[in-house]
Every structure is written in structure tokens, then in C-alpha cells.
Design a protein around this motif. Structure first.
Motif, short mmCIF file in Angstrom:
data_model
loop_
_atom_site.label_atom_id
_atom_site.label_comp_id
_atom_site.label_asym_id
_atom_site.label_seq_id
_atom_site.Cartn_x
_atom_site.Cartn_y
_atom_site.Cartn_z
N GLN A 1 51.06 38.16 40.75
CA GLN A 1 50.40 37.68 39.53
C GLN A 1 49.23 36.80 39.93
OE1 GLN A 1 53.72 36.06 37.12
NE2 GLN A 1 52.17 35.96 35.51
N LYS A 2 48.12 36.93 39.20
CA LYS A 2 47.03 35.97 39.42
C LYS A 2 47.44 34.68 38.76
CE LYS A 2 42.08 35.23 39.14
NZ LYS A 2 40.75 35.71 38.74
N VAL A 3 47.42 33.58 39.51
CA VAL A 3 47.93 32.31 38.97
C VAL A 3 46.87 31.21 38.95
CG1 VAL A 3 50.34 32.75 39.57
CG2 VAL A 3 48.86 31.65 41.25
N GLY B 1 34.58 47.81 42.43
CA GLY B 1 33.80 46.69 41.89
C GLY B 1 34.49 45.36 42.11
N GLY B 2 34.35 44.45 41.13
CA GLY B 2 34.98 43.12 41.23
C GLY B 2 34.08 42.11 41.92
N THR B 3 34.61 40.91 42.07
CA THR B 3 33.87 39.82 42.72
C THR B 3 33.63 40.11 44.19
OG1 THR B 3 34.67 38.20 41.15
CG2 THR B 3 34.02 37.35 43.28
N ILE B 4 34.54 40.83 44.80
CA ILE B 4 34.36 41.19 46.21
C ILE B 4 33.02 41.93 46.39
CG2 ILE B 4 35.69 43.36 46.05
CD1 ILE B 4 36.82 42.67 48.86
N GLY C 1 28.66 31.52 38.81
CA GLY C 1 27.58 32.15 38.03
C GLY C 1 27.05 33.40 38.72
N TYR C 2 27.91 34.34 38.99
CA TYR C 2 27.50 35.55 39.72
C TYR C 2 27.76 36.78 38.85
CZ TYR C 2 32.52 35.95 40.37
OH TYR C 2 33.86 36.04 40.13
N THR C 3 27.30 37.92 39.32
CA THR C 3 27.60 39.16 38.62
C THR C 3 28.53 40.00 39.49
OG1 THR C 3 25.36 39.06 37.76
CG2 THR C 3 26.55 41.10 37.37
N ALA C 4 29.67 40.36 38.95
CA ALA C 4 30.64 41.17 39.69
C ALA C 4 30.12 42.61 39.82
CB ALA C 4 31.99 41.16 38.97
N ALA C 5 30.67 43.35 40.77
CA ALA C 5 30.44 44.80 40.90
C ALA C 5 28.98 45.17 41.12
CB ALA C 5 31.01 45.51 39.66
N HIS D 1 38.96 45.74 44.52
CA HIS D 1 39.18 45.61 43.06
C HIS D 1 38.90 44.17 42.65
CE1 HIS D 1 41.44 45.82 39.26
NE2 HIS D 1 41.60 47.13 39.44
N GLY D 2 38.52 43.97 41.40
CA GLY D 2 38.41 42.61 40.88
C GLY D 2 39.77 41.94 40.77
N THR D 3 39.78 40.61 40.78
CA THR D 3 41.07 39.91 40.75
C THR D 3 41.69 39.85 39.36
OG1 THR D 3 40.01 37.77 40.40
CG2 THR D 3 40.45 38.40 42.70
N ASP D 4 40.84 39.95 38.30
CA ASP D 4 41.34 39.61 36.96
C ASP D 4 42.45 40.52 36.45
OD1 ASP D 4 39.86 37.33 36.80
OD2 ASP D 4 38.23 38.19 35.62
N THR D 5 42.37 41.80 36.74
CA THR D 5 43.44 42.71 36.29
C THR D 5 44.06 43.45 37.49
OG1 THR D 5 41.83 44.46 35.87
CG2 THR D 5 42.45 43.08 33.99
N CYS E 1 40.66 42.11 47.26
CA CYS E 1 39.77 41.50 46.28
C CYS E 1 39.08 40.29 46.89
CB CYS E 1 40.62 41.04 45.11
SG CYS E 1 41.94 39.90 45.67
N ALA E 2 38.39 39.51 46.07
CA ALA E 2 37.84 38.23 46.52
C ALA E 2 37.70 37.31 45.33
CB ALA E 2 36.47 38.44 47.16
N MET E 3 37.73 36.02 45.60
CA MET E 3 37.53 35.03 44.56
C MET E 3 36.08 34.51 44.56
SD MET E 3 40.15 34.74 42.71
CE MET E 3 39.95 33.17 41.86
N GLN F 1 32.59 51.10 39.39
CA GLN F 1 31.84 49.87 39.72
C GLN F 1 31.90 48.99 38.48
OE1 GLN F 1 31.13 48.01 42.06
NE2 GLN F 1 29.20 48.62 43.02
N LEU F 2 32.97 48.22 38.36
CA LEU F 2 33.10 47.40 37.14
C LEU F 2 33.74 46.04 37.42
CD1 LEU F 2 36.31 47.91 36.64
CD2 LEU F 2 35.58 49.65 35.09
N ASP F 3 33.56 45.16 36.44
CA ASP F 3 34.23 43.87 36.41
C ASP F 3 35.63 44.19 35.89
OD1 ASP F 3 35.20 41.37 35.47
OD2 ASP F 3 33.15 40.63 35.30
N SER F 4 36.67 43.81 36.63
CA SER F 4 38.00 44.34 36.27
C SER F 4 38.53 43.81 34.95
CB SER F 4 39.00 44.11 37.40
OG SER F 4 39.51 42.80 37.38
N LYS F 5 37.88 42.81 34.35
CA LYS F 5 38.29 42.39 33.00
C LYS F 5 38.13 43.56 32.03
CE LYS F 5 33.82 40.53 31.46
NZ LYS F 5 33.50 41.61 30.56
C1 SIN Z 1 36.80 40.98 38.35
O1 SIN Z 1 38.00 40.87 38.13
O2 SIN Z 1 36.24 42.07 38.50
C2 SIN Z 1 35.94 39.76 38.42
C3 SIN Z 1 36.67 38.57 38.88
C4 SIN Z 1 37.15 38.67 40.29
O3 SIN Z 1 37.11 39.72 40.94
O4 SIN Z 1 37.59 37.61 40.78
#
Ligand code: SIN
Length: 325
Positions: free
Chosen positions: A171-173, A16-19, A31-35, A99-103, A125-127, A65-69
Motif C-alpha cells: 500500500q502507498k502510505v 509513465g509515472g514520476t519515475i 512541481g513536475y510533470t509525470a510521464a 509505473h507511477g506510485t499513486d495507483t 516506481c519513483a517518488m 505514458q500516463l500519470d497513474s492517478k
Molecule cells: C503517478 O502516480 O504517476 C505520479 C506520482 C508518482 O509516480 O509518484
């Protein structure tokens, strides 16, 4: 007759994630939906796939398939098992995880510690969502595949914005920039430049965890030790410590001020918590560097960030629990 070794298989696991995110407009970066998209769709969007894989077979699997938060122990358990399965196949060269960037840094450290991979395990991942005018996901995935097809340096790596970071340092900075990841003072382990990997030097990561994957997989995902992160700050009280101890926490990681200093009110709470069997570890809330010297009341976790120190303390407690049964 000279036998030519077949090039190894590359496995790409989607989580999942933003990618894999989508927005209703190409100009929308927030304003998007991840995953939303599957790993097949992410791979289908890569124009240079044939060149980068240069004849290597690949396999795709959607593990989550999730938002990594919202990353959780159950998904980590499943992901570790699937990475282990693929990495232990003789014909597999490397595994890539989207994977999502957040975690991302937490998953990378967790996988690195429990799998201790002898092949390349790569997270990318992707931003920006996949629907953005200039989406960064396809290039990041291409770079991850480039690394996957490279010589195969053992370890867990994070690929973003042309940089390769080690699981320990990354680390995500930044919450928005495309180059959202940093390895702080250590700098990136390598770069992907025009389809080639350039390593900064030798980088072999020592492991801290004693818990091996087969041991880890014996526990149910819901039986993880409970470890929480506490922030020490001006005007702090011991209220959170007491509440966490009352709720049955097994360990606490303090994101300390400066060189491992803790507000006196929190420290009093921690001393009482320790008497009740709660394991305490320290980390610093400073963005770079690590606690220096031996002056702290409790040990630090070898320079890990608070969120990674939490994972290491969970694994430490888990390994003790496993030895005791
Ligand atoms: C997420 O972490 O799943 C959403 C944010 C991102 O991938 O940048």
C-alpha cells in the motif's frame, strides 16, 4: 559436451509515472510533470546496467505514458496483454513494469490476479522525478532489475526504496517520502541489499480471482463491471448509495469503520441496493490489519484494502458474466 543454458531475457515495460517525470529545476520534487521520458531514456540513465544484467539480453516496450492517478481499464487491458505476451515467451525470465506510485498497488493486484504469473512480474516506481538532484528512480529500477535477474520467484512484486512487497500486501502510505510503500503488519517480502535479494521467508500468494487471462482478454475493456468504493464515516447518509444504485452500479465496496462496521444510514441504503442486485463487499478503512470474525452482514474480501477489494469484486462479477454467456 555440457550445454550451458543461456540466461533469460529481461523485459522492461514503461507506463509513465514520476519515475519518467521531469521538472524545470533539479530542486523541484513536487512541481513536475509525470510521464515525460520513455523507457529507453530510463534505462540509458542506469550506470550499473551491464553488471546487474550480467550478460542477459533485454527488451524495452513503451506500453503507456500516463500519470497513474489516471489509470484506466483500457490501459490495464493493454498492459495485461503485453505482460502475458512477454511472460509466455520461453526465453523471458522476468518482466519489469515502470509505473507511477499513486495507483501502483491497484495495478499490481490486478495483474497478479489476472495473470497469476509463474515467473517474476515486478513493478517499480519513483517518488522524485528523473530530473531531481537525488532521483530515486534509477536505484529503484536497478533494484527491480536485480530482482528480475535473481532466481525468479513466481508472483507479482513491487520494488521501492530497497524493499520488495507482495502485490497483496503493498500500500502507498506516504505522499512524499522515498519509502512511500508498506506491507503493513506483514512487512516486506524481501530487501535488495548491495545488489542482492534477501527474502524474508517463503511467500506464496493465493489467488482469489477465477477469471483467467484468456477469458479476461475476450471482454472489451469498456465492458468492465462498475464497482465503486464508499467510505463509512461519522455523520454519513445513504445519499451516495442511492445515487450510485440509480446510476447502475454493479457492486459496492464499503471502506468500513473498525472491524467492518457501517454507519446505519449507509447500511439501510446497502440493504435496498442488495435487493436490486448490487453485490456488496466490505473492507476496513483502518490502515493495518483486517476484519476479524464472522459478525459482518456482508463478506469482506480476505483482508484486501478497499481499492484492491474493488478490483477483486470486478473480477468476481466478470467471471460470473463470462460463465453466463
Ligand atoms: C503517478 O502516480 O504517476 C505520479 C506520482 C508518482 O509516480 O509518484
Amino acid at each position: 559436451m555440457v550445454e550451458t543454458k543461456k540466461p533469460g531475457k529481461i523485459v522492461i515495460l514503461g507506463t509513465g509515472g514520476t519515475i519518467a517525470g521531469t521538472a524545470s529545476q533539479a530542486s523541484d520534487h513536487v512541481g513536475y510533470t509525470a510521464a515525460q521520458l520513455g523507457v529507453e531514456q530510463l534505462m540509458a540513465a542506469l550506470p550499473g546496467l551491464t553488471q546487474v544484467l550480467s550478460g542477459r539480453p533485454f527488451a524495452l516496450e513503451q506500453v503507456a505514458q500516463l500519470d497513474s492517478k489516471d489509470m484506466d481499464g483500457v490501459t490495464w487491458h493493454l498492459l495485461a496483454a503485453r505482460c502475458h505476451f512477454w511472460l509466455s515467451q520461453d526465453d523471458v525470465q522476468s518482466v519489469v513494469v515502470t509505473h507511477g506510485t499513486d495507483t501502483l498497488e491497484e495495478t499490481a493486484w490486478f495483474l497478479h490476479e489476472v495473470l497469476q504469473p509463474s515467473k517474476s512480474l515486478i513493478l517499480t516506481c519513483a517518488m522524485r522525478p528523473a530530473t531531481a538532484l537525488a532521483a530515486d528512480g534509477p536505484q529503484n529500477l536497478m533494484d527491480a532489475l536485480t530482482l528480475a535477474c535473481d532466481g525468479g520467484r513466481a508472483g507479482t512484486w513491487v520494488v521501492c526504496a530497497g524493499q520488495i512487497h507482495s502485490a497483496r500486501q503493498v500500500q502507498k502510505v506516504h505522499p512524499y517520502r522515498l519509502d512511500a510503500f508498506s506491507s503493513g503488519e506483514a512487512g516486506p517480502a524481501a530487501w535488495v541489499e548491495a545488489g542482492r535479494v534477501r527474502w524474508a521467508g517463503k511467500s506464496v500468494e493465493r489467488h482469489l480471482a477465477e477469471v483467467s487471462l484468456p477469458t479476461f482478454l475476450q471482454i472489451l475493456p469498456l465492458e468492465w463491471p462498475v464497482v465503486e468504493v464508499l467510505l463509512s464515516h461519522a455523520g454519513a447518509s445513504r445519499r451516495r448509495v442511492d445515487a450510485l444504485v440509480a446510476s447502475g452500479v454493479d457492486g459496492l465496496v464499503v471502506a468500513c469503520t473498525g472491524n467492518g462496521t457501517v454507519h446505519h444510514a449507509i447500511e439501510e441504503g446497502l440493504l435496498d441496493a442488495e435487493k436490486q442486485g448490487v453485490r456488496i463487499r466490505l473492507s476496513t478503512r483502518c490502515l493495518t490489519g483486517q476484519i476479524v470474525g464472522d459478525a459482518t452482514r456482508w463478506p469482506d474480501v480476505e483482508g484486501l484494502s478497499p481499492v484492491k477489494a474493488r478490483i477483486s469484486l470486478m473480477l468476481e462479477l466478470l467471471s460470473e458474466r463470462m460463465k453466463a454467456v
